[in-house]
Design an enzyme around this catalytic site. Structure first.
Site, PDB file in Angstrom:
ATOM      1  CD  GLU A 115      -3.279  -0.635   2.041  1.00  0.00           C
ATOM      2  OE1 GLU A 115      -4.098  -0.490   1.764  1.00  0.00           O
ATOM      3  OE2 GLU A 115      -2.972  -1.000   3.155  1.00  0.00           O
ATOM      4  CG  HIS A 134      -2.835   3.080   5.492  1.00  0.00           C
ATOM      5  ND1 HIS A 134      -4.270   3.465   5.225  1.00  0.00           N
ATOM      6  CD2 HIS A 134      -2.771   1.792   5.817  1.00  0.00           C
ATOM      7  CE1 HIS A 134      -4.701   2.144   5.320  1.00  0.00           C
ATOM      8  NE2 HIS A 134      -4.033   1.263   5.628  1.00  0.00           N
ATOM      9  CG  HIS A 136      -5.485  -1.411   9.299  1.00  0.00           C
ATOM     10  ND1 HIS A 136      -4.778  -2.730   9.313  1.00  0.00           N
ATOM     11  CD2 HIS A 136      -5.103  -0.620   8.064  1.00  0.00           C
ATOM     12  CE1 HIS A 136      -4.293  -2.721   7.789  1.00  0.00           C
ATOM     13  NE2 HIS A 136      -4.164  -1.574   7.319  1.00  0.00           N
ATOM     14  CG  HIS A 214      -8.243  -0.729   4.373  1.00  0.00           C
ATOM     15  ND1 HIS A 214      -7.872  -0.298   3.325  1.00  0.00           N
ATOM     16  CD2 HIS A 214      -7.398  -0.995   5.265  1.00  0.00           C
ATOM     17  CE1 HIS A 214      -6.456  -0.658   3.212  1.00  0.00           C
ATOM     18  NE2 HIS A 214      -6.059  -0.803   4.405  1.00  0.00           N
TER      19      HIS A 214
END
Ligand SMILES: *[C@@H]1O[C@H](CO)[C@@H](O)[C@H](O)[C@H]1NC(C)=O
Ligand SMILES: *[C@@H]1O[C@H](CO)[C@@H](O)[C@H](O)[C@H]1NC(C)=O
Ligand SMILES: *[C@@H]1O[C@H](CO)[C@@H](O)[C@H](O)[C@H]1NC(C)=O
Ligand SMILES: *[C@@H]1O[C@H](CO)[C@@H](O)[C@H](O)[C@H]1NC(C)=O
Length: 304
Positions: A115, A134, A136, A214
């Site tokens: 990613e 980023h 979760h 996600h």
């Protein structure tokens, strides 16, 4: 602005003999050392604050070359050291080299995060963005998974959410030209087209995009800001969820209004260095985390 003149490099290289660490780090310029040290701290702090677990990642634009960014190869953020940092192309998220070993280049660089396109495409679309996270983070997922109750700024430390509701990236709404049937539908941002679609989802009001099923992606004017915002967006989601429960689910809790978002945004920027100073000391005191650049990088007053 960010490019270093060759004379600056020569001065730095002249000083590099002063310490063993700088000597073994060879030709890495001071600004890149400082940004890399911030990247290690960011990775460790995000884990320490429970924003990331085994998964998730942070990145910083290369202060010596705005067409590149620094990010670790695929490793749990808590375990990142200088030897895991890779210099990537903003253009296509291709590895250039290990940042601290210029003899490891291209395909010899260990496999990166699938990613990393989240990062490359956000850096590409927003030239002022210098840091990306980023994660979760569980607390935000209820807000990512439905659009009826949008995540909004509930507390003065999270103006980054905005007052209009954080936008949601839903892979199911993508056209086949971006996500063909033949590709994995595993919600991961695995290429430039998906990264571009994600980056386009940002609104002017919000520094975060929620990702259905996600997690979230956060952009910042510096990596430290992006880390600060990641943590307080997590806190914000908890407060909003609890306020909804406290109201019996019947009322929408009051969000900061646009004026409050703007003004707390100005204030929050002044709070980042105090929080960073505490968090950096906290991760220093934990044996799990190793920032082997701590004594090699000059402290940066603003972060990157
Ligand atoms: C900056 O990075 C780009 C992309 O990797 C590269 O093509 C260019 O040569 C770099 N510029 C300098 C001055 O190193
Ligand atoms: C990635 O982008 C860089 C910079 O534009 C370019 O030099 C390189 O050829 C590209 N690599 C691939 C695999 O497309
Ligand atoms: C850089 O990587 C090469 C190839 O893996 C290795 O032989 C060398 O020892 C490394 N250099 C440093 C300073 O770690
Ligand atoms: C968002 O900000 C950009 C840059 O300041 C501006 O050009 C654009 O019109 C803004 N969009 C909206 C919807 O306000």
């Amino acid at each position: 602005m960010r490019a270093l003149s060759s004379s600056t490099k020569i001065v730095f290289l002249g000083l590099a003999g002063l310490s063993g660490l700088q000597l073994c780090l060879g030709q890495v310029v001071a600004s890149v050392m400082a940004a890399s040290s911030d990247l290690l701290d960011a990775s460790h702090i995000l884990h320490f604050l429970d924003v990331v677990d085994a998964f998730g990642h942070a990145s910083v634009r290369n202060p010596a070359n705005a067409s590149q960014f620094l990010m670790t190869f695929a490793i749990a953020p808590a375990q990142a050291t200088s030897q895991s940092i890779v210099t990537y192309e903003v253009d296509n998220a291709t590895a250039v080299q290990l940042t601290f070993n210029s003899s490891v280049v291209g395909s010899a660089v260990p496999t990166g995060f699938a990613e990393r396109f989240i990062h490359s495409e956000i850096f590409k679309r927003f030239p002022d963005v210098l840091g990306v996270v980023h994660s979760h983070t569980q607390e935000i997922l209820p807000f990512a998974n439905q659009a009826d109750v949008p995540l909004v700024s509930e507390i003065h430390t999270s103006p980054a959410v905005g007052s209009q509701g954080a936008p949601i990236f839903d892979a199911r709404n993508l056209p086949a030209s971006v996500l063909p049937e033949s590709q994995l539908h595993d919600l991961l941002i695995r290429n430039e087209a998906l990264g571009d679609a994600l980056a386009k989802t940002f609104t002017n009001d919000s520094q975060v995009v929620l990702m259905r099923g996600h997690g979230m992606s956060i952009r910042g004017p510096s990596l430290r800001d992006a880390v600060f915002n990641s943590f307080y967006i997590k806190q914000d989601a908890t407060v909003q969820f609890q306020a909804i429960l406290l109201g019996g689910g019947r009322t929408s809790p009051k969000a900061l209004n646009p004026r409050e978002v703007t003004d707390t945004g100005t204030t929050a920027l002044t709070l980042v260095s105090r929080a960073w100073s505490l968090w950096a000391q906290q991760v220093d005191n934990e044996v799990l985390y190793t920032n082997d650049l701590r004594n090699g990088a000059k402290p940066s007053p603003t972060g990157f």
